[in-house]
Design a protein around this motif. Structure first.
Motif, PDB file in Angstrom:
ATOM      1  N   GLU A 160     -32.631  -6.625 100.805  1.00  0.00           N
ATOM      2  CA  GLU A 160     -32.675  -6.158 102.193  1.00  0.00           C
ATOM      3  C   GLU A 160     -33.290  -7.210 103.110  1.00  0.00           C
ATOM      4  O   GLU A 160     -32.810  -7.438 104.230  1.00  0.00           O
ATOM      5  N   ILE A 161     -34.350  -7.862 102.634  1.00  0.00           N
ATOM      6  CA  ILE A 161     -35.011  -8.878 103.454  1.00  0.00           C
ATOM      7  C   ILE A 161     -34.084 -10.064 103.695  1.00  0.00           C
ATOM      8  O   ILE A 161     -33.978 -10.569 104.826  1.00  0.00           O
ATOM      9  N   THR A 163     -30.909 -10.015 103.706  1.00  0.00           N
ATOM     10  CA  THR A 163     -29.855  -9.569 104.624  1.00  0.00           C
ATOM     11  C   THR A 163     -30.318  -9.693 106.069  1.00  0.00           C
ATOM     12  O   THR A 163     -29.581 -10.181 106.934  1.00  0.00           O
ATOM     13  N   HIS A 164     -31.545  -9.259 106.337  1.00  0.00           N
ATOM     14  CA  HIS A 164     -32.098  -9.390 107.694  1.00  0.00           C
ATOM     15  C   HIS A 164     -32.190 -10.858 108.108  1.00  0.00           C
ATOM     16  O   HIS A 164     -31.881 -11.221 109.252  1.00  0.00           O
ATOM     17  N   LEU A 167     -28.928 -12.355 109.112  1.00  0.00           N
ATOM     18  CA  LEU A 167     -28.463 -11.863 110.420  1.00  0.00           C
ATOM     19  C   LEU A 167     -29.275 -12.425 111.580  1.00  0.00           C
ATOM     20  O   LEU A 167     -29.081 -12.027 112.730  1.00  0.00           O
ATOM     21  N   ALA A 169     -32.817 -12.616 111.713  1.00  0.00           N
ATOM     22  CA  ALA A 169     -34.189 -12.116 111.868  1.00  0.00           C
ATOM     23  C   ALA A 169     -35.188 -13.156 111.389  1.00  0.00           C
ATOM     24  O   ALA A 169     -34.898 -13.952 110.489  1.00  0.00           O
ATOM     25  N   GLN A 173     -39.992 -10.341 111.478  1.00  0.00           N
ATOM     26  CA  GLN A 173     -39.143  -9.200 111.783  1.00  0.00           C
ATOM     27  C   GLN A 173     -38.588  -8.566 110.509  1.00  0.00           C
ATOM     28  O   GLN A 173     -38.448  -7.343 110.423  1.00  0.00           O
ATOM     29  N   ALA A 174     -38.283  -9.381 109.517  1.00  0.00           N
ATOM     30  CA  ALA A 174     -37.672  -8.875 108.281  1.00  0.00           C
ATOM     31  C   ALA A 174     -38.614  -7.985 107.488  1.00  0.00           C
ATOM     32  O   ALA A 174     -38.171  -7.081 106.774  1.00  0.00           O
TER      33      ALA A 174
END
Length: 258
Positions: A160-161, A163-164, A167, A169, A173-174
């Motif tokens: 998930e991190i 992925t952020h 994109l 981030a 923010q992640a």
């Protein structure tokens, strides 16, 4: 008011009898905690006796150097304990925890000393050591809970991190939501204690002061001060610890280190 009932060696021996009963009950129920109870009892007696003699000396000397040395020792030990609970594999965890507890303790004591207590000397051992010790001890628990929660969450959320990050981030923010959750988890015991204090629980500090003959209203006043000191110090500690820890998971190119 009746004078303080002092405990002699015979009284302390009878107090040890309580732990003998605990060991006996543990054996009766086959809990397997007899050795743990015995070691914990021995360490409690030894450590508190040593602490009593050390404090007796420091209080008598009341020198700023001696006060700062004992506080530095307490801070370092608690930081090591918190580091061990968080992780020994991540670099710089110890200095992050040490610095976070130090900053939060220093800020809280500075505010309390110069705006509230205003003692004649800033290094008054009678006030500085107990107050700092309480803040540092609670800060250790808060740092350990927040740090362990954040480290485990980041380790379990690498996909998930990343992925952020892909994109656009930033690392901050992640992991922002994970930091918030870790801080909330660490502060929940403090908030719960504040909600129930004086109703469902009698604080150990207040109980100790009452046993020592302190006026109940004076004891409660100090308890209010201490609870608020612990609350702000724990908040500062968790903010600083989580901020310092999450940065250990990213390199200079803002990539997650696995």
């Amino acid at each position: 008011m009746q004078e303080l009932i002092k405990l002699d060696l015979a009284d302390l021996g009878l107090a040890v009898g309580l732990m003998a009963i605990a060991i006996g009950l543990s054996a009766w129920e086959k809990l397997g905690l007899e050795l743990n109870w015995a070691i914990a009892t021995g360490r409690t007696i030894l450590q508190l006796l040593v602490l009593g003699y050390v404090f007796d000396f420091i209080f008598a000397v009341n020198h700023p150097g001696a006060v700062l040395v004992i506080l530095a020792i307490i801070l370092t030990i608690t930081a090591i304990v918190a580091r061990n609970r968080i992780s020994q594999k991540i670099p710089l965890v110890l200095p992050v925890v040490w610095g976070a507890i130090f900053i939060s303790t220093a800020f809280t004591l500075f505010y309390t000393y110069f705006l509230i207590l205003q003692p004649d000397r800033w290094f008054e051992a009678r006030y500085l050591i107990p107050l700092a010790g309480i803040i540092i001890g609670n800060g250790m628990n808060a740092a350990a809970i927040a740090g362990e929660r954040l480290v485990s969450t980041i380790n379990n959320s690498a996909f998930e991190i990343e992925t952020h990050l892909s994109l656009g981030a930033t690392p901050q923010q992640a992991v922002s939501q994970y930091r918030k959750e870790a801080i909330r988890a660490a502060l929940l015991p403090t908030i719960n204690q504040m909600m129930l204090i004086g109703m469902a629980t009698l604080p150990n500090i207040t109980a100790g002061q009452l046993l020592g003959g302190v006026n109940p209203l004076d004891a409660v006043s100090y308890e209010i001060l201490i609870v608020f000191m612990v609350a702000i110090a724990n908040l500062l500690t968790t903010i600083l610890v989580t901020k310092g820890l999450y940065r250990q998971f990213f390199n200079s190119a803002a990539q997650l280190i696995r």
